[in-house]
Enzyme design. Structure first.
Site, short mmCIF file in Angstrom:
data_model
loop_
_atom_site.label_atom_id
_atom_site.label_comp_id
_atom_site.label_asym_id
_atom_site.label_seq_id
_atom_site.Cartn_x
_atom_site.Cartn_y
_atom_site.Cartn_z
N ASP A 159 -7.44 -4.58 -7.44
CA ASP A 159 -6.96 -3.62 -6.44
C ASP A 159 -7.12 -2.20 -6.98
O ASP A 159 -6.62 -1.86 -8.05
CB ASP A 159 -5.50 -3.90 -6.10
CG ASP A 159 -5.00 -3.07 -4.93
OD1 ASP A 159 -5.74 -2.20 -4.45
OD2 ASP A 159 -3.86 -3.30 -4.50
N HIS B 111 -6.81 -5.83 -2.36
CA HIS B 111 -5.75 -4.98 -1.81
C HIS B 111 -5.13 -5.59 -0.56
O HIS B 111 -3.96 -5.33 -0.25
CB HIS B 111 -6.31 -3.59 -1.48
CG HIS B 111 -5.26 -2.61 -1.03
ND1 HIS B 111 -4.35 -2.05 -1.90
CD2 HIS B 111 -4.95 -2.14 0.20
CE1 HIS B 111 -3.53 -1.25 -1.23
NE2 HIS B 111 -3.88 -1.28 0.05
N SER C 249 0.83 -1.19 0.00
CA SER C 249 0.00 0.00 0.00
C SER C 249 0.88 1.26 0.00
O SER C 249 1.80 1.37 -0.81
CB SER C 249 -0.95 -0.05 1.20
OG SER C 249 -1.95 0.94 1.08
#
Length: 621
Positions: free
Chosen positions: A195, A309, A133
């Site tokens: 994602d 994600h 991330s």
């Protein structure tokens, strides 16, 4: 039928390497550890002589409406030289996301972080920066900083970066700069099929209205909470779907070259490894990456975007054995060409079937990516042929220089061309000068419009050829400039008349790898003066002498004298180091005229010294 060579040569080699080593598993393991045990910090692990540095995905970054638009700033801003080795990408400003840069600077300015990196550089042979991330963006900037530092300090440590679900980081010149430095192969971004975060900043800034900002805040909160991902499960489906649909529409427009293409500021760099439950594919072509970011997302998959994600672990576990099973069956209709077979296998591994609307776009994307790579290589070959074709033009100018140096007029190369009369020899040399300029301008234009390979300007063949051209031909450019009186209309050559190509070649030469032999002192004078602007400096110095004679204001006279004195010292240092050619010493050359004029002026000033107390004895040689 397509060519039989692999269209994914470099990126697929990277993917195979990652799948056959512990890099993916170990880097993801440490990312997971950093997410849970080191929020807003980083974790370090070592495996033999390889060090892993993982940044937590739990980070705090401003999310005001302005910041969520992804405002870009110059990568050099506030970095105290951290990225000095990064060149301008195509001559434009290299820019990155302001919030992500600030996150990196929090680590960069940390004494603990600097100490850990110093230990790694001193004790390890390789370092892998990684992050999930937002941590992936910090990992990328950290790797970029260390690569830049290595280039400056000649360290031998190998740097690699693997990110998972990382957002876009910088603009297209940023991507170009990384390509030019041959660093693209040091970065691999792993992206799950649905994602949202890697695609979010492809959304044009003007679409970040208040409603979009509110949706972005929900996403951001879920991704930066200490309970990483738990809040995301509480986001209402309708809000999640709304955000997903907006991003999907924008990425679609960007991938198809729509009107929003130019207003989206971010651009991918390095290699992207796209993952699904059935396989992976690795791409290193930026245009193809953007198209795949769209092709792999489908309507109705909004509910998967948050799960994807957070679940990179499952893709990492499958990557190794999926590569071993990659040689599965291929539709017989594609068996006629290994090129078509390779594309079909790639699309099958991404769960894209012929029934899906995006299948055709994805296949065309892979074909075009390969064609673009082949075209660049063909253009490289074409420029090599063209370089050979202009060699006779250069040889004719070399012959002209030798003729001028031996001439009874004793003018030398520069002044012979500047003062030439109408003749066949002079006209031919002038035409060769112009034609050589055309060739190099075309080469630079092709390089900066992405039509040549990105490391083209680092190839010794072209760096050396450009330097020789500059030293041989720029004196003729200067002579023509002053012959035509352009300095009276525009100003002196160096500041107002120098062609852009010569400034670019200066940088190529500065950035080359210097061998030990180049540091040895010269035993004889150079065949070409090593400062290609030497004659422009002579013209400026002579002009200063002329201006001084007509100047009455004391301060201006002092400045003019200082300029003349500085040039004399500079010229003397070149001569002492034997970095000038024989034509500089020609009896009637402009440099000898300067010396005579300067000697005469100094004699006059010595006689008038009581009237010019600011002119010290030390200035009179």
């Amino acid at each position: 039928m397509g060519h039989e060579t692999s269209q994914f040569e470099s990126s697929e080699t990277l993917a195979t390497f990652l799948a056959s080593t512990p890099l993916l598993e170990e880097s993801w393991r440490l990312c997971s550890h950093a997410n849970s045990a080191a929020p807003r910090s980083f974790a370090v692990s070592r495996a033999g002589e390889v060090a892993y540095v993982a940044f937590s995905g739990v980070q705090m970054v401003g999310i005001s409406p302005e910041e969520s638009r992804g405002n870009l700033v110059d990568i050099q801003s506030g970095c105290a030289g951290a990225f000095d080795a990064i060149p301008r990408g195509g001559g434009e400003t290299v820019m990155v996301h302001s919030g992500l840069l600030q996150l990196f600077l929090c680590f960069y300015n940390s004494q603990i972080f600097q100490q850990k990196i110093l230990e790694i550089v001193n004790e390890c042979r390789s370092v892998v920066f990684t992050g999930h991330s937002l941590g992936g963006a910090i990992a990328s900037l950290s790797a970029l900083w260390l690569l830049s530092d290595i280039q400056t300090n000649s360290s031998s440590i190998t740097v690699f970066c693997i990110t998972y679900g990382s957002p876009m980081l910088g603009n297209e010149p940023f991507s170009q700069a990384i390509l030019q430095e041959r660093w693209a192969g040091n970065f691999c971004h792993v992206v799950a099929r649905h994602d949202l975060l890697p695609r979010l900043l492809l959304t044009p800034s003007h679409l970040f209205d208040s409603q979009f900002h509110a949706l972005f805040q929900l996403w951001h909160l879920s991704m930066t909470s200490p309970y990483f991902g738990q809040i995301s499960l509480q986001i209402p489906d309708e809000k999640n779907n709304e955000l997903f649909d907006k991003v999907l529409a924008c990425v679609a427009c960007r991938s198809q070259g729509g009107e929003d293409r130019e207003t989206s500021m971010f651009w991918p760099f390095g290699s992207y490894m796209f993952c699904t439950d059935k396989g992976t594919i690795c791409l290193d072509n930026a245009v193809a990456i953007v198209k795949f970011l769209y092709s792999m997302m489908t309507k109705g998959s909004a509910t998967s975007c948050i799960e994807d994600h957070l679940e990179y672990g499952k893709y990492v576990e499958k990557a190794c054995w999926q590569y071993l099973l990659k040689t599965g069956s291929v539709d017989s209709c594609f068996s006629e060409s290994s090129n078509d077979a390779g594309i079909t296998l790639a699309l099958q591994s991404l769960e894209l079937t012929t029934q899906e609307p995006s299948y055709g776009d994805a296949k065309d994307c892979l074909l075009k990516a390969r064609q673009l790579g082949c075209k660049r290589n063909l253009n490289n070959a074409k420029m090599a042929v063209n370089l050979a074709k202009i060699t006779p033009l250069r040889a004719q100018i070399e012959w002209y220089k030798a003729f001028c140096d031996d001439s009874d007029e004793k003018l030398g190369y520069y002044d012979s061309f500047k003062l030439r009369s109408v003749s066949k020899r002079g006209s031919k040399v002038n035409m060769n000068r112009i034609r050589l300029g055309w060739f190099w301008d075309e080469l630079i234009d092709m390089l900066q419009t992405n039509k040549l390979t990105h490391d083209f300007h680092k190839l010794p063949k072209y760096v050396n050829a450009a330097q020789f051209y500059k030293l041989l031909v720029e004196p003729l450019e200067i002579a023509e400039y002053y012959r035509n009186g352009e300095h009276k209309k525009k100003g002196h050559y160096i500041e107002h008349g120098r062609e852009r190509r010569f400034k670019i070649f200066d940088k190529w030469w500065r950035d080359r790898k210097v061998g030990d032999e180049e540091n040895n002192p010269r035993s004889k004078f150079a065949s070409l003066t090593q400062d290609s602007c030497f004659w422009a400096r002579v013209e400026e110095a002579r002009d200063c002498i002329y201006e001084f004679r007509g100047e009455t204001e004391k301060g201006n006279r002092t400045l003019l004298l200082e300029k003349i004195e500085m040039f004399e010292q500079y010229a003397s240092s070149l001569i002492n180091q034997k970095e000038v050619s024989a034509d500089v010493f020609a009896e009637n050359s402009s440099y000898n005229l300067f010396r005579e004029e300067w000697k005469e002026l100094k004699s006059q000033l010595q006689l008038l010294q009581p009237h010019f107390p600011g002119f010290q004895d030390g200035m009179v040689q």
